[in-house]
Design a protein around this motif. Sequence first.
Motif, PDB file in Angstrom:
ATOM      1  N   THR A 191       5.972  11.033  -0.805  1.00  0.00           N
ATOM      2  CA  THR A 191       7.184  10.621  -1.530  1.00  0.00           C
ATOM      3  C   THR A 191       7.321   9.113  -1.680  1.00  0.00           C
ATOM      4  O   THR A 191       8.081   8.658  -2.532  1.00  0.00           O
ATOM      5  CB  THR A 191       8.459  11.151  -0.846  1.00  0.00           C
ATOM      6  N   CYS A 192       6.620   8.320  -0.857  1.00  0.00           N
ATOM      7  CA  CYS A 192       6.747   6.864  -0.958  1.00  0.00           C
ATOM      8  C   CYS A 192       6.240   6.403  -2.327  1.00  0.00           C
ATOM      9  O   CYS A 192       5.094   6.686  -2.687  1.00  0.00           O
ATOM     10  CB  CYS A 192       5.958   6.180   0.147  1.00  0.00           C
ATOM     11  N   THR A 193       7.087   5.726  -3.080  1.00  0.00           N
ATOM     12  CA  THR A 193       6.715   5.361  -4.444  1.00  0.00           C
ATOM     13  C   THR A 193       5.571   4.342  -4.467  1.00  0.00           C
ATOM     14  O   THR A 193       4.743   4.361  -5.370  1.00  0.00           O
ATOM     15  CB  THR A 193       7.921   4.793  -5.206  1.00  0.00           C
ATOM     16  N   HIS A 194       5.538   3.455  -3.465  1.00  0.00           N
ATOM     17  CA  HIS A 194       4.465   2.455  -3.396  1.00  0.00           C
ATOM     18  C   HIS A 194       3.113   3.137  -3.183  1.00  0.00           C
ATOM     19  O   HIS A 194       2.147   2.880  -3.908  1.00  0.00           O
ATOM     20  CB  HIS A 194       4.752   1.466  -2.254  1.00  0.00           C
ATOM     21  N   LEU A 195       3.068   4.016  -2.195  1.00  0.00           N
ATOM     22  CA  LEU A 195       1.814   4.691  -1.870  1.00  0.00           C
ATOM     23  C   LEU A 195       1.410   5.670  -2.981  1.00  0.00           C
ATOM     24  O   LEU A 195       0.224   5.783  -3.327  1.00  0.00           O
ATOM     25  CB  LEU A 195       1.968   5.414  -0.528  1.00  0.00           C
TER      26      LEU A 195
ATOM     27  N   GLY B 223      10.114  -4.348   2.720  1.00  0.00           N
ATOM     28  CA  GLY B 223      10.968  -3.524   1.863  1.00  0.00           C
ATOM     29  C   GLY B 223      10.417  -2.183   1.478  1.00  0.00           C
ATOM     30  O   GLY B 223      10.707  -1.211   2.120  1.00  0.00           O
ATOM     31  N   CYS B 224       9.633  -2.068   0.435  1.00  0.00           N
ATOM     32  CA  CYS B 224       9.157  -0.791  -0.117  1.00  0.00           C
ATOM     33  C   CYS B 224      10.335   0.001  -0.651  1.00  0.00           C
ATOM     34  O   CYS B 224      11.168  -0.548  -1.370  1.00  0.00           O
ATOM     35  CB  CYS B 224       8.365   0.007   0.922  1.00  0.00           C
ATOM     36  N   CYS B 225      10.446   1.286  -0.303  1.00  0.00           N
ATOM     37  CA  CYS B 225      11.458   2.164  -0.900  1.00  0.00           C
ATOM     38  C   CYS B 225      12.888   1.781  -0.488  1.00  0.00           C
ATOM     39  O   CYS B 225      13.842   2.410  -0.927  1.00  0.00           O
ATOM     40  CB  CYS B 225      11.182   3.604  -0.544  1.00  0.00           C
ATOM     41  N   THR B 226      13.033   0.762   0.352  1.00  0.00           N
ATOM     42  CA  THR B 226      14.373   0.306   0.744  1.00  0.00           C
ATOM     43  C   THR B 226      15.195  -0.152  -0.452  1.00  0.00           C
ATOM     44  O   THR B 226      16.408  -0.169  -0.397  1.00  0.00           O
ATOM     45  CB  THR B 226      14.276  -0.854   1.748  1.00  0.00           C
TER      46      THR B 226
HETATM   47 ZN   LIG Z   1       7.900   3.474   0.305  1.00  0.00          ZN
END
Ligand SMILES: [Zn+2]
Length: 152
Positions: free
Chosen positions: A52-56, A147-150
């Motif tokens: 689900t992590c958008t970055h990964l 940050g990432c999905c934060t």
């Molecule tokens: Zn993420």
Amino acid sequence: MDDREIVERQLGRPPRAFRRVAVRCPFGLPAVTEQAPFDAAGTPFPTQFWLTCTHLASGLARVEAAGGVERWTVAAAADPELRASLARAHAEQRALRPELSGGIGGATRGGSLKCLHAHAAFALARPGYTLGDRILGDAAPMWPGSGCCTSL
Ligand SMILES: [Zn+2]
């Protein structure tokens, strides 16, 4: 915001067959979710672990766009260690969820890996899956520095 709401923002839609967060990123947010074998309507959900992590997820989409599915399918057929790793992981997936007959991502025997996201999610949720770890290596760095999905 609870986990389910964060996952809904990551996916851009309500998650189907959501059971729990299986893996969190270094920022404490959901990175891999576990799905029930069937959704609320009784439809089979073949992928137990979902990235689900958008970055990964976009990192792996780049690997796929560069021919990664074909390249890793060939590598898994040619390299005995990777082939054994894939066979073990498919068997582990079937044992974890006997309600459905498929391996990782609902795979039937042999053939293409189809979706690298499913293999990456399985590697994160079930440590020790060598082929999945190698695929994840292609998407490095797995997490951004901050940050990432934060920010969703
Ligand atoms: Zn993420």
